[in-house]
Design a protein around this motif. Structure first.
Motif, PDB file in Angstrom:
ATOM      1  N   ASP A 117       0.821  -1.205   0.037  1.00 14.06           N
ATOM      2  CA  ASP A 117      -0.001  -0.005  -0.033  1.00 14.06           C
ATOM      3  C   ASP A 117       0.943   1.325   0.104  1.00 14.06           C
ATOM      4  OD1 ASP A 117       1.145  -0.149   2.511  1.00 14.06           O
ATOM      5  OD2 ASP A 117      -0.872   0.080   3.544  1.00 14.06           O
ATOM      6  N   SER A 137       0.937  11.922   1.623  1.00 13.46           N
ATOM      7  CA  SER A 137       0.373  10.849   1.015  1.00 13.46           C
ATOM      8  C   SER A 137       1.208   9.860   0.046  1.00 13.46           C
ATOM      9  CB  SER A 137      -0.937  10.925   0.176  1.00 13.46           C
ATOM     10  OG  SER A 137      -0.766  11.490  -0.988  1.00 13.46           O
ATOM     11  N   GLY A 156      -1.388   6.714  -2.738  1.00 15.59           N
ATOM     12  CA  GLY A 156      -2.631   7.777  -2.438  1.00 15.59           C
ATOM     13  C   GLY A 156      -2.982   7.392  -0.883  1.00 15.59           C
ATOM     14  N   THR A 157      -2.213   6.448  -0.029  1.00 18.97           N
ATOM     15  CA  THR A 157      -2.588   6.259   1.097  1.00 18.97           C
ATOM     16  C   THR A 157      -1.908   7.251   1.938  1.00 18.97           C
ATOM     17  OG1 THR A 157      -0.727   4.591   1.028  1.00 18.97           O
ATOM     18  CG2 THR A 157      -2.910   3.721   0.838  1.00 18.97           C
ATOM     19  N   SER A 212      -6.798  14.502   4.141  1.00 21.71           N
ATOM     20  CA  SER A 212      -8.069  13.354   3.924  1.00 21.71           C
ATOM     21  C   SER A 212      -8.634  12.863   4.628  1.00 21.71           C
ATOM     22  CB  SER A 212      -6.851  12.241   3.739  1.00 21.71           C
ATOM     23  OG  SER A 212      -7.413  11.024   3.379  1.00 21.71           O
ATOM     24  N   THR A 254      -6.974  -1.166  -4.091  1.00 18.20           N
ATOM     25  CA  THR A 254      -6.786  -0.339  -2.689  1.00 18.20           C
ATOM     26  C   THR A 254      -7.714   0.739  -3.152  1.00 18.20           C
ATOM     27  OG1 THR A 254      -4.446  -0.823  -2.912  1.00 18.20           O
ATOM     28  CG2 THR A 254      -5.480  -0.040  -0.808  1.00 18.20           C
ATOM     29  N   SER A 282      -8.445   4.655  -2.125  1.00 16.92           N
ATOM     30  CA  SER A 282      -7.360   5.600  -1.670  1.00 16.92           C
ATOM     31  C   SER A 282      -8.093   6.723  -1.072  1.00 16.92           C
ATOM     32  CB  SER A 282      -6.739   6.125  -3.086  1.00 16.92           C
ATOM     33  OG  SER A 282      -6.352   7.424  -2.841  1.00 16.92           O
ATOM     34  N   ILE A 284      -6.303   7.890  -7.357  1.00 13.90           N
ATOM     35  CA  ILE A 284      -7.290   6.719  -7.426  1.00 13.90           C
ATOM     36  C   ILE A 284      -6.969   5.942  -8.487  1.00 13.90           C
ATOM     37  CG2 ILE A 284      -9.138   7.961  -6.254  1.00 13.90           C
ATOM     38  CD1 ILE A 284     -10.820   7.645  -8.701  1.00 13.90           C
ATOM     39  N   ARG A 340      -4.410   5.208 -13.382  1.00 12.96           N
ATOM     40  CA  ARG A 340      -4.389   6.239 -12.189  1.00 12.96           C
ATOM     41  C   ARG A 340      -5.184   7.329 -12.815  1.00 12.96           C
ATOM     42  NH1 ARG A 340       1.025   9.215  -9.998  1.00 12.96           N
ATOM     43  NH2 ARG A 340       0.460  10.686 -11.839  1.00 12.96           N
TER      44      ARG A 340
END
Lengths: 340, 340, 340, 340
Positions: free
Chosen positions: B109, B140, B144-145, B179, B279, B281, B286, B317
């Motif tokens: 991730d 991030s 994107g996490t 976020s 995953t 985001s 995303i 993406r």
């Protein structure tokens, strides 16, 4: 404070700023692969009459010098420069940080000669020493002087004879090429060097320099080199916008010429007051020698650089730029007249 | 072409551009020693509640990473990063070019864990190997996490236990901190890391990043390091102007939040159509997985990045930014509904 | 051919060779962690009266210089050296290849002075320039001269005043310390420098140099630095064997003294023939100036180095070593007498 | 202590030592320009059937690897290696210290495959990433395995297809080429690689490796590169003496074969006792897995390396060399029988 310290202390020329504003929301892929950069590169190639040159946009002069030189050289190859060369003094060891030795040559006017280069090459004859491989010159130099066509032609011949690249730091190329002392055309700059850069920072751009590579052997993988040194901005298209503007209707040269004219007038007025100069400069950097008391008095209202203490006198550097004004020059002249 | 390729494809946020225009002719000494940079640094220190931090402005992310890491480390010291870390993939070997090994850790991730770091340290026990000395994380991340407060606190403890610096690449720090998944305050970012940078390029600046150093041991001579790597622009005051604007009325965070909201709505709409994500985001990047035919159809009108081919499907993406619009998201959603 | 070219053209002094033969089949763990190296290091620490020094064995002088200097310095820190310094001329850019600028100072006798160092420091005042951080001297110098106690003490004071390390290249330390011109003890060498190396290659070892670090701040992780630069030989224990022998019964100094005595006799004989010298040397390198015809005639039977062409005369370098003989000197003197 | 720790813990093979003694007082010019080196290079070229190869002598393996790779590559070019490659683990970041990224590939047996290389190349497609340019393999590998002719031929084809150099670390090339598992001739080694080195340190030399460059494009200026990295010893002629001896009457291969035979007998005896091995090795490094109690008991009288803890068992590494004896192997076998 009236500013004669530098030619990079303000933002962008109004035309450049307007172009940035007008195109602000146009999307690009990033990293210099875009129509703005293509357009700017085409205009530059046309101006320098070299249709096959590679043109890259980098955000600053030191970064351009270190990226280019480290890409062009093998580890044991060295750079010949004047003692006063920007890379030899004011870049904090940037070239050495990429692994290369500088061989610096004495010079009273910021320029280097084929004779001195030949001596340096002759002194580096075996594998215990580095191999001189690239000659770095600045035009205009750090002392405001410019190379003549005869000088550049002789340097090119010397470089050919000694298997050397010729690289020109053109942070102030506009000022060089529009100097009254200049007899070199843009096309001749391109044909006599292996690579050079066209300074934007000191001549009206908000940021950025255009590296111009004419030697095909130096072109491959240069974008890898740029990326590795952090010299490939995501927003490179903004440099495309700026350089396309600077190379429309010869704005780039008009700005250089304007700054030169102001400096020439200032230098001439100072001479007429009896102020001494070590060397006269035909570009936008001039170096008057003043009594220390005058320097101190001047420093109350003017911002400029102390170039060299000389006992009870001091050589200072006065710089004009695209944003300098006639009124500023007039006021300085009037104030100096009063002080002397 | 409607752009979902990146968040750096356009110029500057209108407020930033206006500030640049308004201050365009104000003179500065250059190289970041000016009132604009002082003001911006003060505002940033206030926002991150760290009055003694050193703040420097550099023109790009790769340049910031390589300048900071090479200044912080001794030659035989190495950097721990996720395999997906920007320095480990997309900077063309920039860190190694300054002489340092990267030790990259697998991560599904984009984040790395104290456990993996401890293993890497345990494996590097004698003088035949490099010494792990700095942990590089992105927040991030490239996927994107975002890191939670618990995760960052655990990383800090791990770094303390293993004599490691913690450095955060904040190219998208605005998106991380705004976020919905975030529970970390700016002050906690400052107190849990040794240094981090606040990305301007991807969040509304025309150019530039702000490096924030909280560990006093890493501060001395940093401007020398910047100059040597070509990271100290003559016109650094322009970054001062921009960051002062971004950190007025929390513009910086409002822009991040705006981009996140657009991406969240897009992700949610795609999910509702049954589109899969490897995953999810919580930020502005995303990663939907689409049939290849859909990807090909989409590519006719939309610009985006192919992230990962997966047989007859492809992970792409999609990126939103401060300049993305509701209309663009609506159109993409409508077009996708029609294609599925 | 009778050899006056160098002091490293043969194998090892017979005592050293015998020690290598006697211990040939003793097993060691490798990489310098062994009883031979411990023993040699202890003997050296005793000789230089510095019980807490770190002692490391490296296979050659250039490798020792580049490993030490790159380990001691931060990237933007520079080395001050004489123009004639070995690192400044004959190491093919080895120091720059690790990223550091050399600031070289003119010197007529191979030595540098506190005054020149102070000037160099004064010229490097802001972050656009490198920070001078280490002074490199050779003792004896490349011109055969030696530093007096007064000179070294003044250099130390200068280094303290300017926050500089003092590093001594001791490729010919034996010759310096046993010169008639010398008034410095080994203990003073250790107390006045931050680090120096004790040359084995040019004074009886088969291979290897012993680096001696007295400044505790420079000791940590030095073995990592050695390994990274390829300077930590698997068979380092063989250097332990050799240096333990060289530092038994003062063999190291006896060999230096022997070579010096031969050179002194040769220099004196040449002087008595009316041969000129630019500088007289108190160690094992002497530099007579001869007519070109004599040089050419000499070159038929003798091997030596052309140091400097001077029109119709030439300065040559004659070197004696531990393996030179009285007979060789006698024959050269006789032959020269006949030629003049 | 009976030594199975390494194959470099002792001095030189008696024949090599004798040659060094016999030639001890012969003068050479130094730096590898001498008759001994010429003779050794000729013998090596003959053995590897490559009359135009460049042969250089360097004092150690890490130094050879870093000198060669940094000379062969441009700054943005990277090296592909197995995770277990010596440069990827045990050289303290030596290659990165010269500025190059390593791309390391998983491998269970120390070897890498064309498939994995092709994947690595495919993943590095644009200028944001390094360019894979050289494949580093060890033969024999760090796990004792050897490349077959089919494998090397496939690697060569893969390298040709992807514009890659193939470089072989031959620290234990003698053991590889004399392994029962080997089907490659010296001439094929030369014709299938661009460069490789012939390890002396681990196979009977006192010190030194012979670098063999077959690709003419990699030859120019290599001595400059050697000097710059500190890899050109003043006393290089001593390596000439040693390699000339090692390549007389195939001593080099006889020593490798001898060490292999001892290891093979040991491995076979251990197998017959029911001791497990993760992989069987056809060369002089073997990796038995023993109960921790046995390992502890063994460590009282034997010196060896702990390779990998495996819970209540441990994989150890046993190494035989030119100086190992039948009696040592017999005693170890007997002691182990008693312990099990």
């Amino acid at each position: 404070m009236i500013g004669f310290r530098n030619d990079y202390g303000q933002g962008a020329h109004p035309d450049v700023l307007r172009a940035l504003c007008d195109t602000n929301l146009v999307r690009s892929k990033g990293y210099g692969i875009d129509a703005f950069c293509d357009d700017a590169a085409d205009k530059i190639r046309l101006e320098f009459a070299c249709p096959n040159a590679a043109v890259h946009f980098l955000p600053g002069g030191t970064l351009t010098n270190l990226t280019a030189l480290s890409a062009f050289l093998r580890p044991y190859e060295a750079v010949i420069t004047a003692h006063s060369g920007h890379i030899a003094v004011h870049e904090a060891g940037a070239i050495e940080a990429t692994g290369h030795r500088l061989l610096s040559l004495p010079s009273s006017d910021g320029k280097i000669t084929p004779t001195d280069i030949a001596v340096a090459c002759a002194e580096h004859g075996d594998e215990h020493m580095v191999i001189p491989r690239l000659v770095y010159i600045s035009n205009s130099t750090e002392l405001g002087t410019v190379y003549s066509l005869a000088e550049l032609t002789a340097l090119r011949a010397c470089c050919d004879a000694h298997h050397l690249y010729l690289y020109m730091d053109g942070a102030r190329l506009a000022h060089a090429l529009t100097s009254e002392a200049n007899d070199v055309s843009p096309a001749q700059i391109a044909s006599l060097t292996d690579a050079f850069y066209i300074g934007g920072t000191k001549n009206g751009a908000m940021f950025g320099e255009a590296l111009f590579i004419t030697n095909a052997a130096l072109m491959p993988h240069f974008r890898h080199a740029m990326k590795q040194r952090g010299a490939m901005l995501a927003k490179s298209h903004l440099m495309g916008v700026q350089f396309a503007t600077l190379f429309t209707d010869k704005l780039y040269f008009r700005l250089g010429s304007y700054a030169n004219a102001l400096a020439a007038r200032l230098q001439s007025e100072l001479l007429s007051m009896g102020i001494e100069f070590q060397t006269l400069s035909p570009t936008n950097l001039i170096f008057p020698i003043l009594d220390n008391a005058v320097v101190a008095a001047l420093a109350k209202n003017y911002d400029f650089e102390i170039w060299c203490p000389m006992g009870n006198r001091t050589m200072i550097r006065l710089v004009t730029g695209w944003a300098s004004t006639d009124a500023e020059v007039d006021k300085l002249v009037a104030d100096l007249r009063r002080m002397l």
